[in-house]
Design an enzyme around this catalytic site. Structure first.
Site, PDB file in Angstrom:
ATOM      1  N   HIS A   9       0.894  -1.068   0.112  1.00 23.97           N
ATOM      2  CA  HIS A   9       0.008  -0.095   0.375  1.00 23.97           C
ATOM      3  C   HIS A   9       0.759   1.263  -0.176  1.00 23.97           C
ATOM      4  O   HIS A   9       0.574   2.176  -0.619  1.00 23.97           O
ATOM      5  CB  HIS A   9      -1.051  -0.007   1.286  1.00 23.97           C
ATOM      6  CG  HIS A   9      -0.255  -0.120   2.489  1.00 23.97           C
ATOM      7  ND1 HIS A   9       0.168  -1.595   2.835  1.00 23.97           N
ATOM      8  CD2 HIS A   9       0.068   0.477   3.613  1.00 23.97           C
ATOM      9  CE1 HIS A   9       0.816  -1.602   3.879  1.00 23.97           C
ATOM     10  NE2 HIS A   9       0.655  -0.302   4.512  1.00 23.97           N
ATOM     11  N   CYS A  65       7.896  -0.539  -1.469  1.00 19.14           N
ATOM     12  CA  CYS A  65       7.041  -0.475  -0.028  1.00 19.14           C
ATOM     13  C   CYS A  65       7.607   0.944   0.451  1.00 19.14           C
ATOM     14  O   CYS A  65       8.095   1.472  -0.415  1.00 19.14           O
ATOM     15  CB  CYS A  65       7.580  -1.809   0.594  1.00 19.14           C
ATOM     16  SG  CYS A  65       9.187  -2.025   1.413  1.00 19.14           S
ATOM     17  N   GLY A  66       7.396   1.186   1.713  1.00 19.75           N
ATOM     18  CA  GLY A  66       7.517   2.465   2.134  1.00 19.75           C
ATOM     19  C   GLY A  66       9.037   2.588   2.318  1.00 19.75           C
ATOM     20  O   GLY A  66       9.382   3.903   1.676  1.00 19.75           O
ATOM     21  N   GLY A  68      11.584   0.411   1.495  1.00 21.74           N
ATOM     22  CA  GLY A  68      12.177  -0.421   0.628  1.00 21.74           C
ATOM     23  C   GLY A  68      12.873  -1.524   1.289  1.00 21.74           C
ATOM     24  O   GLY A  68      13.344  -2.584   0.770  1.00 21.74           O
ATOM     25  N   GLY A  70      11.454  -3.853   3.606  1.00 21.51           N
ATOM     26  CA  GLY A  70      10.910  -5.178   3.816  1.00 21.51           C
ATOM     27  C   GLY A  70      11.093  -5.897   2.348  1.00 21.51           C
ATOM     28  O   GLY A  70      11.257  -7.243   2.426  1.00 21.51           O
ATOM     29  N   ASN A  99      26.693  -5.563  -9.783  1.00 20.42           N
ATOM     30  CA  ASN A  99      25.988  -6.719  -9.004  1.00 20.42           C
ATOM     31  C   ASN A  99      25.101  -7.416  -9.878  1.00 20.42           C
ATOM     32  O   ASN A  99      24.346  -8.117  -9.731  1.00 20.42           O
ATOM     33  CB  ASN A  99      25.153  -6.279  -7.866  1.00 20.42           C
ATOM     34  CG  ASN A  99      26.000  -4.972  -6.911  1.00 20.42           C
ATOM     35  OD1 ASN A  99      25.799  -3.960  -7.020  1.00 20.42           O
ATOM     36  ND2 ASN A  99      27.023  -5.913  -6.262  1.00 20.42           N
ATOM     37  N   ARG A 109       7.927   5.904   0.279  1.00 22.78           N
ATOM     38  CA  ARG A 109       7.869   6.950   1.303  1.00 22.78           C
ATOM     39  C   ARG A 109       8.918   7.828   1.566  1.00 22.78           C
ATOM     40  O   ARG A 109       8.941   8.751   2.088  1.00 22.78           O
ATOM     41  CB  ARG A 109       7.213   6.380   2.597  1.00 22.78           C
ATOM     42  CG  ARG A 109       5.805   5.832   2.699  1.00 22.78           C
ATOM     43  CD  ARG A 109       5.423   5.233   4.098  1.00 22.78           C
ATOM     44  NE  ARG A 109       4.205   4.866   4.163  1.00 22.78           N
ATOM     45  CZ  ARG A 109       3.779   3.786   5.012  1.00 22.78           C
ATOM     46  NH1 ARG A 109       4.728   3.321   5.837  1.00 22.78           N
ATOM     47  NH2 ARG A 109       2.529   3.489   4.875  1.00 22.78           N
ATOM     48  N   ARG A 132      35.582  -9.341 -13.205  1.00 23.16           N
ATOM     49  CA  ARG A 132      36.018  -9.714 -11.895  1.00 23.16           C
ATOM     50  C   ARG A 132      34.599  -9.483 -11.192  1.00 23.16           C
ATOM     51  O   ARG A 132      34.368 -10.345  -9.866  1.00 23.16           O
ATOM     52  CB  ARG A 132      36.819  -8.679 -11.283  1.00 23.16           C
ATOM     53  CG  ARG A 132      36.272  -7.359 -11.096  1.00 23.16           C
ATOM     54  CD  ARG A 132      37.539  -6.148 -10.567  1.00 23.16           C
ATOM     55  NE  ARG A 132      36.999  -4.975 -10.240  1.00 23.16           N
ATOM     56  CZ  ARG A 132      36.722  -3.939 -10.839  1.00 23.16           C
ATOM     57  NH1 ARG A 132      36.792  -4.131 -12.334  1.00 23.16           N
ATOM     58  NH2 ARG A 132      36.201  -2.794 -10.492  1.00 23.16           N
ATOM     59  N   HIS A 133      33.786  -9.148 -11.569  1.00 25.07           N
ATOM     60  CA  HIS A 133      32.523  -9.008 -10.723  1.00 25.07           C
ATOM     61  C   HIS A 133      31.532 -10.190 -11.114  1.00 25.07           C
ATOM     62  O   HIS A 133      30.592 -10.592 -10.110  1.00 25.07           O
ATOM     63  CB  HIS A 133      31.574  -7.899 -11.445  1.00 25.07           C
ATOM     64  CG  HIS A 133      32.141  -6.487 -10.991  1.00 25.07           C
ATOM     65  ND1 HIS A 133      32.572  -6.038  -9.819  1.00 25.07           N
ATOM     66  CD2 HIS A 133      32.679  -5.706 -12.025  1.00 25.07           C
ATOM     67  CE1 HIS A 133      32.951  -4.779  -9.931  1.00 25.07           C
ATOM     68  NE2 HIS A 133      33.315  -4.493 -11.172  1.00 25.07           N
TER      69      HIS A 133
HETATM   70  C1  RB5 Z   1       4.047  -0.385   5.565  1.00 26.65           C
HETATM   71  O1  RB5 Z   1       3.525   0.368   6.615  1.00 26.65           O
HETATM   72  C2  RB5 Z   1       5.682  -0.576   5.937  1.00 26.65           C
HETATM   73  O2  RB5 Z   1       6.093  -1.204   6.928  1.00 26.65           O
HETATM   74  C3  RB5 Z   1       6.212  -1.186   4.463  1.00 26.65           C
HETATM   75  O3  RB5 Z   1       5.698  -0.491   3.393  1.00 26.65           O
HETATM   76  C4  RB5 Z   1       7.646  -1.234   4.267  1.00 26.65           C
HETATM   77  O4  RB5 Z   1       8.127   0.045   4.574  1.00 26.65           O
HETATM   78  C5  RB5 Z   1       8.425  -2.236   5.051  1.00 26.65           C
HETATM   79  O5  RB5 Z   1       9.627  -2.446   5.139  1.00 26.65           O
END
Ligand code: RB5
Length: 150
Positions: A9, A65-66, A68, A70, A99, A109, A132-133
């Site tokens: 989200h 994600c918020g 990045g 997770g 890489n 976010r 080398r990579h």
């Molecule tokens: C969601 O609230 C938040 O935890 C998720 O987007 C992320 O930032 C997790 O690592």
């Protein structure tokens, strides 16, 4: 090139901002969702994209994600996935050059649409340097194989 893109989200808005950039770059994408800013769990969407990359169903992926963080944790559990969390173009370029990153993770976010577009463009226009990579990536693969066989 065909890729998969997904988020939670906290990444829907940035994902929607990136899709036109992918079109502009002639990149074919499968958007695995979510499509609305309703609360979801990032491992579910991280898994979808990472599995597709790991199985070779798509060449690369993008996850948002918020922070990045997770999505990075989830993606890097998949064999053959090299996910790079990037806040700016330099890291995006280096993640390809050194890489051979095959999943780009963006922090929905933290950065805005313009920065994300610049990162995406840098990431897709940079090739792996090899040399080398490659030896180092081979070592990562050896570690993965050892862990899978446990
Ligand atoms: C969601 O609230 C938040 O935890 C998720 O987007 C992320 O930032 C997790 O690592």
């Amino acid at each position: 090139m065909k890729i998969a893109i997904g988020c939670d989200h906290a990444g829907v808005e940035l994902k929607n901002g990136i899709l036109p950039v992918l079109k502009e770059l002639s990149i074919i994408y499968e958007d695995v969702g979510p499509y609305k800013e309703i609360s979801v769990d990032y491992p579910d969407f991280g898994e979808k994209v990472s599995e597709m990359v790991s199985k070779g169903e798509v060449e690369r992926g993008i996850l948002i994600c918020g922070t990045g963080i997770g999505m990075s944790i989830v993606a890097n559990k998949f064999p053959g996935v090299r996910a790079a969390l990037c806040h700016e173009e330099y890291s995006a370029e280096m993640s390809r050059l050194h890489n051979d990153a095959n999943i780009l993770v963006l922090p929905g976010r933290i950065i805005g649409k313009e920065k994300a577009a610049a990162i995406v463009k840098a990431w897709f226009s940079t090739s792996f340097e090899g040399g080398r990579h490659q030896k180092r990536l081979d070592k990562i693969r050896t570690i993965e194989e050892r862990l899978i066989c446990r």
